[in-house]
Design a protein around this motif. Structure first.
Motif, PDB file in Angstrom:
ATOM      1  N   LEU A  38      39.381  22.250  43.459  1.00  0.00           N
ATOM      2  CA  LEU A  38      39.768  23.545  42.833  1.00  0.00           C
ATOM      3  C   LEU A  38      40.087  24.541  44.345  1.00  0.00           C
ATOM      4  O   LEU A  38      41.066  25.162  43.858  1.00  0.00           O
ATOM      5  CB  LEU A  38      38.495  24.208  42.200  1.00  0.00           C
ATOM      6  CG  LEU A  38      38.737  25.667  41.611  1.00  0.00           C
ATOM      7  CD1 LEU A  38      39.780  25.097  40.359  1.00  0.00           C
ATOM      8  CD2 LEU A  38      37.368  25.787  40.497  1.00  0.00           C
ATOM      9  N   ASN A  39      39.305  24.371  45.241  1.00  0.00           N
ATOM     10  CA  ASN A  39      39.513  24.967  46.382  1.00  0.00           C
ATOM     11  C   ASN A  39      40.832  24.851  46.723  1.00  0.00           C
ATOM     12  O   ASN A  39      41.810  25.869  47.042  1.00  0.00           O
ATOM     13  CB  ASN A  39      38.596  24.872  47.498  1.00  0.00           C
ATOM     14  CG  ASN A  39      37.458  25.514  47.292  1.00  0.00           C
ATOM     15  OD1 ASN A  39      37.162  26.796  47.732  1.00  0.00           O
ATOM     16  ND2 ASN A  39      36.516  24.938  46.715  1.00  0.00           N
ATOM     17  N   LYS A  40      41.452  23.687  46.720  1.00  0.00           N
ATOM     18  CA  LYS A  40      42.755  23.343  47.374  1.00  0.00           C
ATOM     19  C   LYS A  40      43.884  23.920  46.515  1.00  0.00           C
ATOM     20  O   LYS A  40      44.724  24.736  46.756  1.00  0.00           O
ATOM     21  CB  LYS A  40      42.956  21.788  47.572  1.00  0.00           C
ATOM     22  CG  LYS A  40      43.710  21.357  48.454  1.00  0.00           C
ATOM     23  CD  LYS A  40      43.939  19.958  48.634  1.00  0.00           C
ATOM     24  CE  LYS A  40      43.256  19.101  48.058  1.00  0.00           C
ATOM     25  NZ  LYS A  40      43.548  17.614  47.908  1.00  0.00           N
ATOM     26  N   LEU A  41      43.596  23.740  45.059  1.00  0.00           N
ATOM     27  CA  LEU A  41      44.473  24.590  44.182  1.00  0.00           C
ATOM     28  C   LEU A  41      44.562  25.978  44.207  1.00  0.00           C
ATOM     29  O   LEU A  41      45.695  26.598  44.354  1.00  0.00           O
ATOM     30  CB  LEU A  41      44.140  24.028  42.731  1.00  0.00           C
ATOM     31  CG  LEU A  41      44.485  22.718  42.118  1.00  0.00           C
ATOM     32  CD1 LEU A  41      43.796  22.443  40.880  1.00  0.00           C
ATOM     33  CD2 LEU A  41      45.906  22.603  42.060  1.00  0.00           C
ATOM     34  N   LEU A  42      43.518  26.457  44.555  1.00  0.00           N
ATOM     35  CA  LEU A  42      43.843  27.904  44.499  1.00  0.00           C
ATOM     36  C   LEU A  42      44.129  28.645  45.820  1.00  0.00           C
ATOM     37  O   LEU A  42      44.501  29.797  45.971  1.00  0.00           O
ATOM     38  CB  LEU A  42      42.404  28.594  43.989  1.00  0.00           C
ATOM     39  CG  LEU A  42      42.011  28.017  42.558  1.00  0.00           C
ATOM     40  CD1 LEU A  42      40.585  28.993  42.239  1.00  0.00           C
ATOM     41  CD2 LEU A  42      43.052  28.755  41.629  1.00  0.00           C
ATOM     42  N   GLU A  43      44.203  27.868  46.699  1.00  0.00           N
ATOM     43  CA  GLU A  43      44.701  28.258  48.226  1.00  0.00           C
ATOM     44  C   GLU A  43      46.077  28.215  48.094  1.00  0.00           C
ATOM     45  O   GLU A  43      46.729  29.019  48.775  1.00  0.00           O
ATOM     46  CB  GLU A  43      44.332  27.217  49.413  1.00  0.00           C
ATOM     47  CG  GLU A  43      42.940  27.587  49.854  1.00  0.00           C
ATOM     48  CD  GLU A  43      42.649  26.421  50.734  1.00  0.00           C
ATOM     49  OE1 GLU A  43      43.491  25.519  51.129  1.00  0.00           O
ATOM     50  OE2 GLU A  43      41.419  26.285  51.107  1.00  0.00           O
ATOM     51  N   LYS A  44      46.670  27.237  47.357  1.00  0.00           N
ATOM     52  CA  LYS A  44      48.335  27.270  47.180  1.00  0.00           C
ATOM     53  C   LYS A  44      48.895  28.335  46.641  1.00  0.00           C
ATOM     54  O   LYS A  44      48.695  29.018  45.536  1.00  0.00           O
ATOM     55  CB  LYS A  44      48.625  25.851  46.255  1.00  0.00           C
ATOM     56  CG  LYS A  44      48.391  24.697  47.030  1.00  0.00           C
ATOM     57  CD  LYS A  44      49.226  23.443  46.475  1.00  0.00           C
ATOM     58  CE  LYS A  44      49.094  22.528  47.416  1.00  0.00           C
ATOM     59  NZ  LYS A  44      48.879  21.188  46.507  1.00  0.00           N
ATOM     60  N   LYS A  45      49.893  28.753  47.260  1.00  0.00           N
ATOM     61  CA  LYS A  45      50.699  30.020  46.916  1.00  0.00           C
ATOM     62  C   LYS A  45      51.494  29.789  45.709  1.00  0.00           C
ATOM     63  O   LYS A  45      51.472  30.376  44.827  1.00  0.00           O
ATOM     64  CB  LYS A  45      51.312  30.636  47.936  1.00  0.00           C
ATOM     65  CG  LYS A  45      50.543  31.231  49.245  1.00  0.00           C
ATOM     66  CD  LYS A  45      49.908  32.463  48.981  1.00  0.00           C
ATOM     67  CE  LYS A  45      49.086  32.847  50.035  1.00  0.00           C
ATOM     68  NZ  LYS A  45      47.690  32.321  49.735  1.00  0.00           N
ATOM     69  N   PHE A  60      36.761  32.589  32.791  1.00  0.00           N
ATOM     70  CA  PHE A  60      37.704  33.246  33.661  1.00  0.00           C
ATOM     71  C   PHE A  60      38.822  32.083  34.174  1.00  0.00           C
ATOM     72  O   PHE A  60      38.492  31.329  34.626  1.00  0.00           O
ATOM     73  CB  PHE A  60      36.666  33.469  34.886  1.00  0.00           C
ATOM     74  CG  PHE A  60      35.708  34.197  34.558  1.00  0.00           C
ATOM     75  CD1 PHE A  60      35.362  35.719  34.561  1.00  0.00           C
ATOM     76  CD2 PHE A  60      34.532  33.605  34.285  1.00  0.00           C
ATOM     77  CE1 PHE A  60      34.292  36.238  34.309  1.00  0.00           C
ATOM     78  CE2 PHE A  60      33.229  34.313  33.714  1.00  0.00           C
ATOM     79  CZ  PHE A  60      33.396  35.838  33.838  1.00  0.00           C
ATOM     80  N   ALA A  61      39.766  32.458  33.667  1.00  0.00           N
ATOM     81  CA  ALA A  61      40.864  31.468  33.962  1.00  0.00           C
ATOM     82  C   ALA A  61      41.907  31.871  35.165  1.00  0.00           C
ATOM     83  O   ALA A  61      42.618  32.988  35.446  1.00  0.00           O
ATOM     84  CB  ALA A  61      41.899  31.517  32.861  1.00  0.00           C
ATOM     85  N   PRO A  62      41.719  30.942  36.240  1.00  0.00           N
ATOM     86  CA  PRO A  62      42.306  31.498  37.506  1.00  0.00           C
ATOM     87  C   PRO A  62      43.813  31.034  37.568  1.00  0.00           C
ATOM     88  O   PRO A  62      44.264  30.175  36.902  1.00  0.00           O
ATOM     89  CB  PRO A  62      41.948  30.311  38.382  1.00  0.00           C
ATOM     90  CG  PRO A  62      41.140  29.231  37.783  1.00  0.00           C
ATOM     91  CD  PRO A  62      40.983  29.758  36.171  1.00  0.00           C
ATOM     92  N   VAL A  63      44.484  32.187  37.763  1.00  0.00           N
ATOM     93  CA  VAL A  63      46.005  32.367  37.828  1.00  0.00           C
ATOM     94  C   VAL A  63      46.527  31.712  39.032  1.00  0.00           C
ATOM     95  O   VAL A  63      47.332  30.820  38.944  1.00  0.00           O
ATOM     96  CB  VAL A  63      46.550  33.746  37.139  1.00  0.00           C
ATOM     97  CG1 VAL A  63      48.323  33.890  37.462  1.00  0.00           C
ATOM     98  CG2 VAL A  63      46.091  34.113  35.990  1.00  0.00           C
ATOM     99  N   GLY A  64      46.052  32.351  39.909  1.00  0.00           N
ATOM    100  CA  GLY A  64      46.403  32.035  41.516  1.00  0.00           C
ATOM    101  C   GLY A  64      45.155  32.228  42.332  1.00  0.00           C
ATOM    102  O   GLY A  64      44.272  32.697  41.681  1.00  0.00           O
ATOM    103  N   SER A  65      45.600  32.404  43.736  1.00  0.00           N
ATOM    104  CA  SER A  65      44.479  32.379  44.446  1.00  0.00           C
ATOM    105  C   SER A  65      43.735  33.679  44.504  1.00  0.00           C
ATOM    106  O   SER A  65      42.605  34.107  44.617  1.00  0.00           O
ATOM    107  CB  SER A  65      44.776  32.147  45.943  1.00  0.00           C
ATOM    108  OG  SER A  65      46.067  33.062  46.203  1.00  0.00           O
TER     109      SER A  65
END
Ligand code: FES
Ligand SMILES: [Fe+2]
Length: 329
Positions: free
Chosen positions: A316-323, A237-242
């Protein structure tokens, strides 16, 4: 948590001879192959005047910016500034942001968090011998945890997949038996039955020896479903964004032992897996975004186990919070 690797791409997606721009972890990244075929990645943001490097070319194994032709190597170092002439000493401040890349098992990993990456990325050792696979991928408008947790959910099958893999109405959940492998990995043994009024077994009462099927999860985003000795479904599962996640589904098979033939069989069976995936998609994309307001039950134990790992992974949480990261920032 320090320096975690995360699977972000299928190696098949990175062509030879030209770069590709991909959004992952809320960042715009550019990937390309050098002359030896090795994959490199930089932030897709030229340090000169911030054009997208992915619109440029691969020249002599380096990435060339489409705007003024500056060339960068995989470490982000500027190798050429045409306007300054061949004899120029190149300024060091013109450094592109580089991402260390790992390419193994036809998967491209990048890393996040502090420190230097060490050792090879972890994968499923039990896949040894199964080399042929077919692959399918698509993007869902959901967060990484929503996508992962659906695959760790052992009791949605009779509802979401009532006419496919959940046929038979086995709604009662024993356990679920969740066995940690180490701090970043665990195995789940699904054991569901038709409800005849029996009491669900506690996980300590389950005899693993009688269960053949299991799910194996490696944090942060690799999942395997052991179907049989000769057949596995693997997903990452590759996170693209939040709220955007690309789901990669692979069906590994060994039927004939002849790789191209097994790959073909896997390809012919993929539409069924995609049909099942779309049964999930309908429901998962309807879930509210905020996982913290879920009210879990005992049968959600695998999800709770994953969630403890995810919630303690501040990076990871921080990266995925960023818009947005890179463009516009
Ligand atoms: S913006 Fe990339 S070389 Fe000028
Ligand atoms: Fe499902």
């Amino acid at each position: 948590m320090t320096c975690m690797r995360i699977a972000v791409l299928s190696s098949r997606e990175v062509p030879r001879g030209r770069p590709i721009g991909v959004r992952r972890l809320g960042m715009d990244l550019v990937f390309w192959r050098d002359d030896s075929g090795r994959i490199h990645a930089l932030l897709d943001d030229c340090p000169h005047r911030r054009a997208r490097l992915s619109l440029g070319k691969v020249v002599g194994g380096k990435i060339q910016c489409p705007y003024h032709g500056f060339e960068f190597d995989g470490s982000g170092k500027v190798i050429k500034i045409p306007a300054l002439g061949r004899s120029a000493k190149l300024p060091e401040y013109l450094k592109a942001f580089s991402m260390p890349v790992y390419d193994a098992y036809d998967i491209v990993w990048v890393w996040y968090g502090g420190g230097e990456p060490r050792g090879a990325p972890r994968f499923f050792e039990d896949l040894e011998g199964l080399e042929a696979y077919s692959e399918y991928s698509e993007v869902w408008g959901v967060s990484l945890p929503r996508a992962v947790e659906n695959q760790l959910d052992v009791f949605h099958l009779p509802f979401v997949h009532y006419n496919t893999i959940g046929r038979g109405g086995r709604t009662l959940v024993h356990g679920p038996l969740v066995k940690p492998v180490d701090d970043y990995s665990f195995v789940v043994y699904p054991f569901n039955q038709v409800d005849r009024g029996q009491r669900p077994l506690r996980s300590s009462e389950i005899d693993v020896g009688k269960l053949r099927n299991y799910l194996w999860f490696i944090y942060p985003n690799l999942w395997e479903n052991y179907i049989s000795k000769n057949m596995r479904v693997v997903a990452f599962f590759a996170p693209v964004g939040s709220v955007s996640t690309k789901i990669y589904l692979r069906l590994y098979m060994k039927v004939t032992g002849v790789k191209p033939l097994d790959a073909l069989i896997a390809k012919l069976l993929m539409p069924f897996n995609v049909y099942v995936l779309h049964q999930d998609r309908r429901v998962v994309t309807s879930q509210a975004g905020d996982i913290m307001r879920d009210k879990l039950i005992h049968a959600d134990a695998p999800i709770a186990m994953y969630r403890r790992m995810y919630l303690s992974d501040k990076e990871l949480n921080k990266l995925l919070e960023k818009k947005s990261w890179g463009k516009g920032s």
